[in-house]
Structure formats: structure tokens, C-alpha cells
Design a protein around this motif. Structure first.
Motif, short mmCIF file in Angstrom:
data_model
loop_
_atom_site.label_atom_id
_atom_site.label_comp_id
_atom_site.label_asym_id
_atom_site.label_seq_id
_atom_site.Cartn_x
_atom_site.Cartn_y
_atom_site.Cartn_z
N TYR A 71 34.47 39.11 34.37
CA TYR A 71 34.05 38.62 35.67
C TYR A 71 35.06 39.03 36.74
N ALA A 72 34.56 39.43 37.91
CA ALA A 72 35.40 39.81 39.06
C ALA A 72 36.44 40.86 38.66
N LYS A 73 35.99 41.84 37.93
CA LYS A 73 36.90 42.85 37.38
C LYS A 73 37.71 43.57 38.45
N GLU A 74 37.06 43.99 39.54
CA GLU A 74 37.78 44.74 40.58
C GLU A 74 38.86 43.90 41.23
N ALA A 75 38.57 42.62 41.45
CA ALA A 75 39.57 41.72 42.02
C ALA A 75 40.76 41.56 41.07
N LYS A 76 40.49 41.49 39.78
CA LYS A 76 41.56 41.33 38.80
C LYS A 76 42.40 42.60 38.68
N ILE A 77 41.78 43.75 38.84
CA ILE A 77 42.54 45.00 38.85
C ILE A 77 43.46 45.05 40.07
N ALA A 78 42.95 44.62 41.22
CA ALA A 78 43.77 44.58 42.44
C ALA A 78 44.96 43.65 42.26
N ILE A 79 44.73 42.50 41.64
CA ILE A 79 45.82 41.56 41.35
C ILE A 79 46.84 42.20 40.41
N ALA A 80 46.34 42.88 39.39
CA ALA A 80 47.22 43.53 38.41
C ALA A 80 48.14 44.53 39.08
N LYS A 81 47.59 45.36 39.96
CA LYS A 81 48.39 46.39 40.62
C LYS A 81 49.47 45.78 41.50
N LYS A 82 49.17 44.66 42.14
CA LYS A 82 50.19 43.98 42.95
C LYS A 82 51.30 43.39 42.08
N THR A 83 50.89 42.81 40.96
CA THR A 83 51.85 42.12 40.09
C THR A 83 52.85 43.06 39.46
N ILE A 84 52.45 44.29 39.23
CA ILE A 84 53.34 45.26 38.60
C ILE A 84 54.64 45.43 39.37
N SER A 85 54.60 45.22 40.68
CA SER A 85 55.82 45.36 41.49
C SER A 85 56.89 44.35 41.10
N LEU A 86 56.52 43.28 40.40
CA LEU A 86 57.47 42.25 39.99
C LEU A 86 58.17 42.59 38.67
N ILE A 87 57.62 43.55 37.94
CA ILE A 87 58.12 43.86 36.59
C ILE A 87 59.03 45.08 36.64
N LYS A 88 60.26 44.90 36.18
CA LYS A 88 61.26 45.97 36.21
C LYS A 88 61.72 46.31 34.80
N ASP A 89 62.26 47.53 34.65
CA ASP A 89 62.84 47.93 33.37
C ASP A 89 63.91 46.94 32.93
N GLY A 90 63.93 46.65 31.65
CA GLY A 90 64.94 45.77 31.08
C GLY A 90 64.59 44.29 31.13
N MET A 91 63.50 43.95 31.76
CA MET A 91 63.11 42.54 31.90
C MET A 91 62.63 41.94 30.58
N VAL A 92 62.78 40.62 30.48
CA VAL A 92 62.11 39.83 29.45
C VAL A 92 60.98 39.09 30.16
N VAL A 93 59.74 39.38 29.75
CA VAL A 93 58.56 38.84 30.43
C VAL A 93 57.78 37.97 29.45
N LEU A 94 57.34 36.83 29.93
CA LEU A 94 56.53 35.90 29.13
C LEU A 94 55.14 35.83 29.73
N THR A 95 54.10 35.99 28.91
CA THR A 95 52.74 35.96 29.44
C THR A 95 51.86 34.97 28.70
N GLY A 96 50.87 34.47 29.44
CA GLY A 96 49.80 33.70 28.84
C GLY A 96 48.70 34.66 28.42
N GLY A 97 47.47 34.14 28.33
CA GLY A 97 46.34 34.97 27.97
C GLY A 97 45.33 35.01 29.10
N GLY A 98 44.15 35.55 28.80
CA GLY A 98 43.08 35.60 29.78
C GLY A 98 42.81 36.99 30.31
N THR A 99 41.69 37.14 30.97
CA THR A 99 41.24 38.46 31.40
C THR A 99 42.11 39.07 32.48
#
Length: 248
Positions: A71-99
């Protein structure tokens, strides 16, 4: 309300929150429990949702996330592309689940070198496609409804992590009530995830804004980033900006 209108309403609730409870639908639609059960059975027979004890689940949330059912795939892709700016090399990242988290993982750069802890086997499978990402799946009881691990054992493992960034989807976000959900066990899990991370980002399509569910996870003051598909200065986000959230 006509049956078609009820079915449309139920599908919207399913799409927004991934799951619905029969008891909630009875109150929202002001009809009998038998009526809701018949509605859910008919919709299940039409392959629109998964009927489970006490309610129903989204097909996209309860599957291998076939692109055609997200559901709302294009909106979720747009969110994904924005979020990537927060993730840097060497990070420890914790994620939940979901589409939305799944869409984020699909958008990660191939060169990213990081460690990801996740409570979602489906997220872990997507992360495993990246050669330079170390993937740690936190094991425990498995929720057939939410497709994530949960329970005391998972919470104990999470409490030993000091993550740089927590990435979390949501069913609802409200400027006053903050981050909320409907499942007690999942709420405890989300609270622990936020507490063991230096920074946190909530990924939320705009349709889930200004909604409050039964159980509180966290106040907006306890969240660092809000990522939606909207422009950061969109009028719909004005009340969230006032809470000193950084909006992407």
C-alpha cells in the motif's frame, strides 16, 4: 452504512494500520460483532485480507511483500530515499519490521558498510543481499500477525545493544499523543528499541498522521526524526515541527 461502504472503510483501516481488531470495528462502524465477522469473512474469501482470530491482517504486511500488494508504495519509496541520508558507514542500526522498512532496505547503497540489528526475518533477508552489511537477527517468539520476533528474550537482547540509529515504522502518529499502537507486546518492544538507541527515526506515510491508537509507545519529544513523503514545510506537519522534531 451500506456493506460496500463498510468494506471500503475496513480496507482503509487495514491499509493504514496493517491489522484491525473486530472489537474496534464494531465501535467505529456501530454494528454488531456478527456483522463485522461476516464482512471480514467475505473480504477474506475475495482475497482482500487475511482473517485471523479477533480481526484481520493486511495481505501486504503478512506476505513476502510482493510489490503489487504494498500500500502507498510510491510514498514509502520517497520516505526510504530521505531516510538513507541518516545512515552512514560504520553505523550500528536497529530496525523494526513492516513494508516501509522493507522499502528502505531495498534503497540502500550497495557500498554501505554497517551493522544492522533487526527483529524482522523479512528485513534480515533483504539486508543479506548487501555484501558489506553485517546482519544480526534478534531471535525470540515469532508473531504471526506482525511477522517480527517479540517477548522477554528479545527485549533482554535489545537492552544489551547501543545502536546509533533506530528506524521504526508506525501505525499512527499524533502531535499530542505521540507514537501509538494497539498491541501490548509490540509496544513494549518498541519502547525498548527507542531506549537502546542514540537517535531514532519514525517512518510514516502522511495518511497515518494525526491518528491516535489505544496504547502509547513514546512522546514526540522522545523521537529525533520524522520522515514522511511530504515536504518538510508542508502545512500538515506544522504541529509536529512545533514539537522540535527534525522533519525530513
Amino acid at each position: 452504512m451500506l456493506k460496500k461502504e463498510r468494506h471500503d472503510f475496513i480496507m482503509r483501516q487495514i491499509n493504514l494500520h496493517n491489522r484491525v481488531l473486530t472489537s474496534d470495528l464494531v465501535q467505529l462502524l456501530n454494528v454488531s460483532e456478527d456483522t463485522i465477522r461476516r464482512d471480514l469473512q467475505e473480504m477474506s474469501d475475495d482475497n482482500l485480507l487475511y482473517k485471523v482470530h479477533g480481526g484481520a491482517l493486511s495481505k501486504s504486511y503478512h506476505s513476502s511483500f510482493d510489490d503489487s500488494t504494498v500500500y502507498a508504495k510510491e510514498a514509502k519509496i520517497a520516505i526510504a530515499k530521505k531516510t538513507i541520508s541518516l545512515i552512514k558507514d560504520g553505523m550500528v542500526v536497529l530496525t523494526g519490521g513492516g513494508t516501509t522498512i522493507i522499502e528502505l532496505v531495498k534503497q540502500l547503497p550497495e557500498s554501505l558498510q554497517a551493522t544492522f540489528f533487526t527483529i524482522s526475518p523479512l528485513v534480515a533477508v533483504e539486508l543479506a543481499k548487501y555484501a558489506r552489511i553485517e546482519v544480526i537477527l534478534i531471535g525470540g517468539l515469532f508473531s504471526k500477525n506482525s511477522q517480527i520476533t517479540y517477548g522477554g528474550h528479545v527485549i533482554n537482547q535489545l537492552s544489551e545493544i547501543n545502536a546509533d540509529l533506530c528506524l521504526m515504522g508506525t501505525s499512527a502518529l499524533h502531535p499530542l499523543d505521540g507514537l501509538t499502537d494497539t498491541d501490548w507486546e509490540i509496544n513494549q518492544l518498541k519502547k525498548t528499541m527507542l531506549s537502546c538507541s542514540r537517535k531514532s527515526a519514525v517512518l510514516c506515510i502522511s495518511e497515518k498522521l494525526n491518528i491516535s491508537l489505544r496504547l502509547k509507545v513514546a512522546s514526540l519529544e522522545n523521537i529525533d526524526y520524522l520522515v514522511t513523503e511530504l515536504e518538510a514545510k508542508d502545512a500538515q506537519l506544522a504541529n509536529y515541527t512545533a514539537k522540535s522534531l527534525q522533519i525530513l
